[in-house]
Design a protein around this motif. Structure first.
Motif, PDB file in Angstrom:
ATOM      1  N   ARG A   1       0.831  -1.208   0.000  1.00 17.28           N
ATOM      2  CA  ARG A   1       0.000   0.000   0.000  1.00 17.28           C
ATOM      3  C   ARG A   1       0.859   1.250   0.000  1.00 17.28           C
ATOM      4  O   ARG A   1       2.024   1.260   0.413  1.00 17.28           O
ATOM      5  CB  ARG A   1      -0.981   0.004   1.166  1.00 17.28           C
TER       6      ARG A   1
ATOM      7  N   TYR B   1      -2.722   8.372  14.609  1.00 16.72           N
ATOM      8  CA  TYR B   1      -2.149   7.670  13.453  1.00 16.72           C
ATOM      9  C   TYR B   1      -1.799   6.222  13.785  1.00 16.72           C
ATOM     10  O   TYR B   1      -2.093   5.305  13.017  1.00 16.72           O
ATOM     11  CB  TYR B   1      -0.904   8.452  12.973  1.00 16.72           C
TER      12      TYR B   1
ATOM     13  N   ARG C   1       7.516   2.385   2.987  1.00 13.19           N
ATOM     14  CA  ARG C   1       7.231   3.806   3.239  1.00 13.19           C
ATOM     15  C   ARG C   1       8.536   4.526   3.546  1.00 13.19           C
ATOM     16  O   ARG C   1       9.589   3.904   3.665  1.00 13.19           O
ATOM     17  CB  ARG C   1       6.235   3.942   4.400  1.00 13.19           C
TER      18      ARG C   1
ATOM     19  N   LEU D   1       9.397   7.370   8.831  1.00  8.99           N
ATOM     20  CA  LEU D   1       8.363   6.654   9.582  1.00  8.99           C
ATOM     21  C   LEU D   1       8.897   5.371  10.221  1.00  8.99           C
ATOM     22  O   LEU D   1       8.168   4.690  10.953  1.00  8.99           O
ATOM     23  CB  LEU D   1       7.179   6.326   8.658  1.00  8.99           C
TER      24      LEU D   1
ATOM     25  N   VAL E   1      -3.440   3.222  11.591  1.00  5.21           N
ATOM     26  CA  VAL E   1      -2.569   2.548  10.621  1.00  5.21           C
ATOM     27  C   VAL E   1      -2.529   1.040  10.893  1.00  5.21           C
ATOM     28  O   VAL E   1      -2.574   0.226   9.967  1.00  5.21           O
ATOM     29  CB  VAL E   1      -1.172   3.213  10.624  1.00  5.21           C
TER      30      VAL E   1
ATOM     31  N   GLU F   1      -4.973   8.707   4.363  1.00  5.44           N
ATOM     32  CA  GLU F   1      -4.881   8.807   5.823  1.00  5.44           C
ATOM     33  C   GLU F   1      -5.360  10.192   6.242  1.00  5.44           C
ATOM     34  O   GLU F   1      -4.567  11.094   6.512  1.00  5.44           O
ATOM     35  CB  GLU F   1      -3.454   8.499   6.262  1.00  5.44           C
TER      36      GLU F   1
ATOM     37  N   ALA G   1       0.148   5.100   1.543  1.00  4.65           N
ATOM     38  CA  ALA G   1      -0.837   5.670   2.476  1.00  4.65           C
ATOM     39  C   ALA G   1      -0.597   7.160   2.700  1.00  4.65           C
ATOM     40  O   ALA G   1      -0.170   7.575   3.774  1.00  4.65           O
ATOM     41  CB  ALA G   1      -0.776   4.907   3.797  1.00  4.65           C
ATOM     42  N   PRO G   2      -0.860   7.983   1.692  1.00  4.04           N
ATOM     43  CA  PRO G   2      -0.595   9.415   1.863  1.00  4.04           C
ATOM     44  C   PRO G   2      -1.616  10.096   2.773  1.00  4.04           C
ATOM     45  O   PRO G   2      -2.758   9.664   2.860  1.00  4.04           O
ATOM     46  CB  PRO G   2      -0.733   9.962   0.436  1.00  4.04           C
ATOM     47  N   SER G   3      -1.170  11.139   3.434  1.00  7.11           N
ATOM     48  CA  SER G   3      -2.098  12.014   4.154  1.00  7.11           C
ATOM     49  C   SER G   3      -2.476  13.116   3.167  1.00  7.11           C
ATOM     50  O   SER G   3      -1.580  13.786   2.653  1.00  7.11           O
ATOM     51  CB  SER G   3      -1.411  12.625   5.378  1.00  7.11           C
TER      52      SER G   3
END
Ligand code: GLU
Length: 292
Positions: free
Chosen positions: A9, A184, A202, A206, A188, A45, A11-13
């Protein structure tokens, strides 16, 4: 034992358009999924609603599509998934692994000062566990995870062996924040499991969250995916590229140029011609490096 089918995946904000830094994580997660013959999903996200920018989700999807990065399913939006986060929190409360906390930031700073040290991690004060044994008359503000003592070890596919003592280095972290937003970390972990994410790729900024997420996965009885954290693109001030230090939105008039910049960060050779051919070439190179 047959390994689980690969699901990856990005998973951008949706706090703004993709920039050169976020494209690196998008490209790496896409390449890893394709190199494994797996699925690639996109998750928005958007739990931190005050930081989200209306329309940024569509901009991001358009940018990804222009670069030839198409998700295999419709994107998931975290803002629609509060009931799942609530259920996970309730499970942790029942298990005695989550507790209400009445501390303000100032309370935490004072408790640390009394203990003789001010410990901070990425702007968050290390929580000294004040409310572990009850609120002592204070009103509940946030919900925190009761972390486990001891050093947690795991292996990152690029960075190698990693370890962190979550309780010492981070402290009991928030699951639901004082402003009522879901944290978060909880969102997540719940969503990676719900989407069957087997491999998580990612940005390296992170990587530090992985130990917290592994502790949460174990407490919730969820599987731990494999981790790979990608190199970061640095801004002019030497920090991770962000809107604050001058990141420009990707220039969609030349997607291959944007992809080539991201590929270079990942140590992949520049390509000329069609973006689809470049992606095919890099998938092969990626499979040779990270295929197993
Ligand atoms: N939404 C996070 C970000 O954009 C990424 C979370 C993740 O990949 O675990 O920084």
């Amino acid at each position: 034992m047959t390994p689980p089918p690969y699901t990856g995946r990005f998973a951008p904000s949706p706090t703004g358009p993709l920039h050169a830094g976020s494209l690196v994580a998008a490209l790496a997660s896409w390449l890893d999924a394709r190199a494994h013959g797996g699925r690639w999903l996109v998750r928005m996200e958007d739990v931190d609603t005050p930081r989200c920018v209306p329309g940024a989700d569509q901009t991001i999807l358009t940018q990804l599509a222009a670069c030839g990065l198409q998700p295999d399913k419709a994107p998931l939006y975290q803002s629609a998934r509060g009931a799942l986060y609530e259920a996970a929190l309730q499970q942790l409360i029942t298990q005695g692994r989550a507790y209400p906390c009445g501390c303000t930031r100032q309370d935490i700073a004072q408790a640390q000062a009394a203990a003789g040290h001010l410990r901070e991690r990425h702007g968050d004060l290390v929580y000294p566990g004040t409310c572990r044994h009850g609120l002592q008359g204070q009103a509940a503000r946030a919900w925190r995870f009761l972390t486990q003592a001891g050093t947690l070890q795991w292996t990152d596919r690029r960075l190698g062996p990693q370890s962190q003592d979550v309780q010492q280095q981070v402290g009991d972290f928030a699951l639901r924040r004082a402003d009522r937003l879901w944290a978060y970390q909880l969102a997540v972990v719940v969503d990676d499991a719900a989407q069957g994410i087997s491999h998580l790729v990612r940005g390296q900024d992170l990587a530090d969250n992985s130990a917290r997420q592994i502790q949460l996965q174990r407490a919730l009885g969820l599987p731990t995916p494999q981790y790979l954290h990608t190199p970061l693109v640095l801004g002019a001030n030497g920090e991770k590229l962000s809107k604050q230090n001058g990141a420009q939105a990707l220039n969609l008039s030349d997607p291959l140029a944007a992809l080539n910049l991201a590929a270079a960060v990942l140590g992949l050779d520049a390509q000329a011609g069609l973006a689809t051919d470049a992606l095919r070439h890099w998938t092969q190179a990626w499979a040779e490096r990270y295929g197993h």
